[in-house]
Scaffold this motif. Structure first.
Motif, PDB file in Angstrom:
ATOM      1  N   ALA A 128     -82.389  21.863-140.412  1.00 10.26           N
ATOM      2  CA  ALA A 128     -83.784  22.148-140.075  1.00 10.26           C
ATOM      3  C   ALA A 128     -84.650  20.905-140.222  1.00 10.26           C
ATOM      4  CB  ALA A 128     -84.317  23.270-140.961  1.00 10.26           C
ATOM      5  N   ASP A 129     -84.445  20.160-141.320  1.00 15.35           N
ATOM      6  CA  ASP A 129     -85.260  18.964-141.560  1.00 15.35           C
ATOM      7  C   ASP A 129     -84.991  17.887-140.513  1.00 15.35           C
ATOM      8  OD1 ASP A 129     -86.259  20.249-143.765  1.00 15.35           O
ATOM      9  OD2 ASP A 129     -85.016  19.175-145.213  1.00 15.35           O
ATOM     10  N   SER A 130     -83.716  17.765-140.111  1.00 16.46           N
ATOM     11  CA  SER A 130     -83.365  16.765-139.105  1.00 16.46           C
ATOM     12  C   SER A 130     -83.985  17.117-137.749  1.00 16.46           C
ATOM     13  CB  SER A 130     -81.839  16.686-138.974  1.00 16.46           C
ATOM     14  OG  SER A 130     -81.466  15.800-137.936  1.00 16.46           O
ATOM     15  N   ILE A 131     -83.906  18.388-137.382  1.00 17.88           N
ATOM     16  CA  ILE A 131     -84.496  18.817-136.113  1.00 17.88           C
ATOM     17  C   ILE A 131     -86.010  18.645-136.146  1.00 17.88           C
ATOM     18  CG2 ILE A 131     -84.934  20.813-134.626  1.00 17.88           C
ATOM     19  CD1 ILE A 131     -82.138  21.822-135.383  1.00 17.88           C
ATOM     20  N   GLU A 132     -86.618  19.047-137.268  1.00 16.59           N
ATOM     21  CA  GLU A 132     -88.073  18.908-137.394  1.00 16.59           C
ATOM     22  C   GLU A 132     -88.498  17.454-137.242  1.00 16.59           C
ATOM     23  OE1 GLU A 132     -91.601  20.189-140.522  1.00 16.59           O
ATOM     24  OE2 GLU A 132     -89.654  19.543-141.300  1.00 16.59           O
ATOM     25  N   TYR A 133     -87.776  16.553-137.890  1.00 18.93           N
ATOM     26  CA  TYR A 133     -88.111  15.125-137.821  1.00 18.93           C
ATOM     27  C   TYR A 133     -88.038  14.614-136.379  1.00 18.93           C
ATOM     28  CZ  TYR A 133     -87.641  10.064-138.500  1.00 18.93           C
ATOM     29  OH  TYR A 133     -87.806   8.707-138.417  1.00 18.93           O
TER      30      TYR A 133
END
Length: 229
Positions: free
Chosen positions: A15-20
């Motif tokens: 999730a954090d990678s996609i959000e970034y």
């Protein structure tokens, strides 16, 4: 283009990678860590697109997709670690507009998001003053609604665009390649299996007898023809 994305993903690193990646590309991102939170967010924030993981800790992504599709026409892209065709087909049948199999690159996901948003925008805006009719079928393009024999039916984005393409070209023999490129956009690879599955689903919704269709006729070695009646 509205760039508000709802990401329903329980694995924090993903999730954090996609959000970034999405934020770096100009998207506004809201993350829901489970299905219930995703459903609440979808109802409250009205995102332009939903990115939905299939494997969630409370309710399955398939079930959530089915619930969302009953309530809204917001485009949905499914994230799945399962590459089997049956999982892709089930996701599309429950109303998803596209899917992407893990692992995937941020560039690929962003390209898929832009393509789905572009198709969604075209569906809502193209021929916005047009109301199409054929036999018992009435399509109101600005409202993105279809009624058959006075009963309103829900069509996911690609099925809506497929029916619209047929109704714009009544009584014409349309090749599979033309239909696929028109509905799935020219940057997609031609896939006759995907098209034929969507034709089957569309027949199930608009035909009195899908096995003996009145509207969508198969033209051997060519494609399909929509008989307006």
């Amino acid at each position: 283009m509205n760039k508000k994305v709802l990401l329903v993903e329980d694995e924090a690193p993903i999730a954090d990678s996609i959000e970034y990646s999405l934020k770096n590309d100009g998207f506004d991102v809201v993350i829901a860590r489970n299905g219930i939170a995703g459903l609440t967010a979808a109802r409250n924030m009205f995102p332009s697109i939903i990115i939905l993981d299939l494997m969630l800790p409370d309710i399955s992504g398939m079930d959530l997709c089915r619930i969302l599709r009953r309530e809204t026409n917001i485009p949905i892209i499914i994230l799945t670690a399962k590459a089997e065709e049956v999982d892709r087909i089930m996701g599309l049948e429950f109303g998803a507009d596209d899917y992407i199999t893990k692992p995937f690159s941020a560039r690929e996901l962003i390209a898929r998001i832009r393509a789905v948003l572009r198709r969604s925008k075209n569906t809502l805006n193209e021929d916005s003053k047009t109301r199409l009719t054929a036999g018992d079928i009435i399509m109101d393009i600005p409202k993105r609604s279809v009624t058959i024999r006075d009963n309103r039916i829900h069509l996911p984005l690609k099925q809506f665009e497929l029916l619209k393409t047929f109704m714009i070209h009544p009584d014409e023999a349309l090749t599979r390649n033309f239909l696929f490129q028109t509905v799935w956009n020219s940057d997609s690879e031609y896939d006759t299996g995907t098209l034929d599955v969507h034709i089957r689903w569309l027949r199930e919704k608009i035909e009195n007898d899908p096995a003996k269709p009145d509207y969508i006729r198969t033209i051997r070695r060519v494609g399909y023809k929509f008989v307006a009646g």
